[in-house]
Motif scaffolding. Sequence first.
Motif, PDB file in Angstrom:
ATOM      1  N   PRO A  10       0.565  -1.248   0.029  1.00  0.00           N
ATOM      2  CA  PRO A  10      -0.129  -0.058   0.067  1.00  0.00           C
ATOM      3  C   PRO A  10       0.793   1.248  -0.112  1.00  0.00           C
ATOM      4  CG  PRO A  10      -0.872  -1.529   1.507  1.00  0.00           C
ATOM      5  CD  PRO A  10       0.314  -2.195   1.288  1.00  0.00           C
ATOM      6  N   LEU A  11       2.092   1.356   0.832  1.00  0.00           N
ATOM      7  CA  LEU A  11       2.799   2.228   0.750  1.00  0.00           C
ATOM      8  C   LEU A  11       3.439   2.773  -0.601  1.00  0.00           C
ATOM      9  CD1 LEU A  11       4.200   4.683   2.389  1.00  0.00           C
ATOM     10  CD2 LEU A  11       6.037   2.915   2.949  1.00  0.00           C
ATOM     11  N   LEU A  12       4.055   1.612  -1.197  1.00  0.00           N
ATOM     12  CA  LEU A  12       4.451   1.665  -2.474  1.00  0.00           C
ATOM     13  C   LEU A  12       3.388   2.201  -3.542  1.00  0.00           C
ATOM     14  CD1 LEU A  12       6.918   0.906  -4.747  1.00  0.00           C
ATOM     15  CD2 LEU A  12       5.995  -1.299  -4.918  1.00  0.00           C
ATOM     16  N   ASP A  13       2.432   1.571  -3.603  1.00  0.00           N
ATOM     17  CA  ASP A  13       1.124   2.056  -4.435  1.00  0.00           C
ATOM     18  C   ASP A  13       1.190   3.494  -4.379  1.00  0.00           C
ATOM     19  OD1 ASP A  13       0.883  -0.602  -4.671  1.00  0.00           O
ATOM     20  OD2 ASP A  13      -1.054  -0.501  -3.625  1.00  0.00           O
ATOM     21  N   VAL A  14       1.124   4.502  -3.286  1.00  0.00           N
ATOM     22  CA  VAL A  14       0.594   5.599  -3.198  1.00  0.00           C
ATOM     23  C   VAL A  14       1.668   6.563  -3.588  1.00  0.00           C
ATOM     24  CG1 VAL A  14      -1.467   5.507  -1.490  1.00  0.00           C
ATOM     25  CG2 VAL A  14       1.041   5.775  -0.638  1.00  0.00           C
ATOM     26  N   VAL A  15       2.936   6.019  -3.404  1.00  0.00           N
ATOM     27  CA  VAL A  15       4.302   6.974  -3.635  1.00  0.00           C
ATOM     28  C   VAL A  15       4.451   6.798  -5.342  1.00  0.00           C
ATOM     29  CG1 VAL A  15       6.535   7.391  -3.163  1.00  0.00           C
ATOM     30  CG2 VAL A  15       5.204   6.452  -1.423  1.00  0.00           C
ATOM     31  N   VAL A  16       4.268   5.646  -5.527  1.00  0.00           N
ATOM     32  CA  VAL A  16       4.403   5.426  -7.048  1.00  0.00           C
ATOM     33  C   VAL A  16       3.505   6.214  -7.799  1.00  0.00           C
ATOM     34  CG1 VAL A  16       4.168   3.893  -9.111  1.00  0.00           C
ATOM     35  CG2 VAL A  16       5.584   3.358  -7.236  1.00  0.00           C
ATOM     36  N   THR A  17       2.148   6.362  -7.222  1.00  0.00           N
ATOM     37  CA  THR A  17       1.102   7.279  -8.198  1.00  0.00           C
ATOM     38  C   THR A  17       1.653   8.638  -7.971  1.00  0.00           C
ATOM     39  OG1 THR A  17      -0.847   5.577  -7.516  1.00  0.00           O
ATOM     40  CG2 THR A  17      -1.161   7.603  -7.986  1.00  0.00           C
TER      41      THR A  17
ATOM     42  N   VAL B 189      11.946   4.897  -6.330  1.00  0.00           N
ATOM     43  CA  VAL B 189      10.752   4.626  -5.476  1.00  0.00           C
ATOM     44  C   VAL B 189      10.766   3.215  -5.218  1.00  0.00           C
ATOM     45  CG1 VAL B 189       8.253   4.716  -4.956  1.00  0.00           C
ATOM     46  CG2 VAL B 189       9.657   6.894  -5.516  1.00  0.00           C
ATOM     47  N   ALA B 190      10.735   2.495  -6.659  1.00  0.00           N
ATOM     48  CA  ALA B 190      10.425   1.231  -6.613  1.00  0.00           C
ATOM     49  C   ALA B 190      11.647   0.488  -5.944  1.00  0.00           C
ATOM     50  CB  ALA B 190      10.429   0.551  -8.058  1.00  0.00           C
ATOM     51  N   ALA B 191      12.786   0.975  -6.078  1.00  0.00           N
ATOM     52  CA  ALA B 191      14.058   0.334  -5.533  1.00  0.00           C
ATOM     53  C   ALA B 191      14.009   0.262  -3.913  1.00  0.00           C
ATOM     54  CB  ALA B 191      15.180   0.683  -6.096  1.00  0.00           C
ATOM     55  N   LEU B 192      13.473   1.357  -3.328  1.00  0.00           N
ATOM     56  CA  LEU B 192      13.482   1.474  -2.062  1.00  0.00           C
ATOM     57  C   LEU B 192      12.332   1.128  -1.130  1.00  0.00           C
ATOM     58  CD1 LEU B 192      14.653   5.398  -1.655  1.00  0.00           C
ATOM     59  CD2 LEU B 192      15.819   3.387  -1.153  1.00  0.00           C
ATOM     60  N   LEU B 193      11.341   1.044  -1.967  1.00  0.00           N
ATOM     61  CA  LEU B 193       9.995   0.984  -1.404  1.00  0.00           C
ATOM     62  C   LEU B 193       9.534  -0.710  -1.827  1.00  0.00           C
ATOM     63  CD1 LEU B 193       8.068   3.959  -0.886  1.00  0.00           C
ATOM     64  CD2 LEU B 193       9.427   2.957   0.603  1.00  0.00           C
TER      65      LEU B 193
END
Length: 306
Positions: A253-260, A301-305
């Motif tokens: 869920p955290l990855l979803d909102v930050v990628v968006t 972002v994808a690499a960190l989260l």
Amino acid sequence: MQGVLSGFAVIAVVIGAGYAMGRRGSLGAQGREVLTRLAFHAATPALLFTTLARADLSVIFSGRLLVTALSTAVAAGVFVAVGAARGWGLGRTTIGALCSSYVNAGNLGIPIAVYVLGDASLVAPVLLFQQVLVTPLALTVLDLSGAGAKGPLWRRLLTPLRNPVAVGSLSGVLVSATGVHLPGPVMEPLILIGNMSVPAVLLAFGISLRGSTAPGRGRDRHLVLLSVALKSVGQPVVAWALAAGVFSLRGAPLLDVVVTAALPAAQNLYTYAGRYRVGESLARESILLSTLLSVPVLVVVAALLG
């Protein structure tokens, strides 16, 4: 990262085709304006209507959407505050605020959601939020900032109902909310017209690049740099802080909102700027720079989260 790269590759090819057509003069002197008018008055309203008429409106009430809405408000609010202090004008400030916060959730967000996040439906709340609330509000402000600001009060209050993009969005929501099933002979022509929206916007954007100054060097360079900084860095950071610190989101869920939040500014913002003839260079340069910067930002972002 296949989704990120493939999404950008498709957009780059279509924009490149528009640029080539602009150099050759294939569509004549008014080609860009015709494509912009086509997208604004017909194709985009049809696309929004058909998309929202079949959408599940329950996604509007998700916790992730609240993070998206708050990060959008913060990014846009910062630009508005600076624009008001510097006297940039209502129209240019509105376009800049959109470029600072309105994400490309359609033609980039969907493939990235599929290949990076694993679920295309994750961008649906953002699409609904932007199409139902942000777009009608921003276009109403743009209407009132120009010729629309004149006339009787009742006419000004009805501004959203005279805007084709807002009408398309709100009509789609009404159909979805009431559960009305529209027959094929009604929907199919609208779907066909709506399919022209993204290509028309990208081609018009490509044509506009012919003869334009290098991004960030024109008279709107300060507005461009601020909007790009807010869109590419500010909004993702705010989304991460809210999601992790306030809403205690972790993992997917955290990855979803930050990628968006890290998605670049949407190309259709240039259509709005062209339609109202305000902030066109600001929109063009902000979209181009934020799109280029979003590649490394999304990878990080994808690499960190992830």
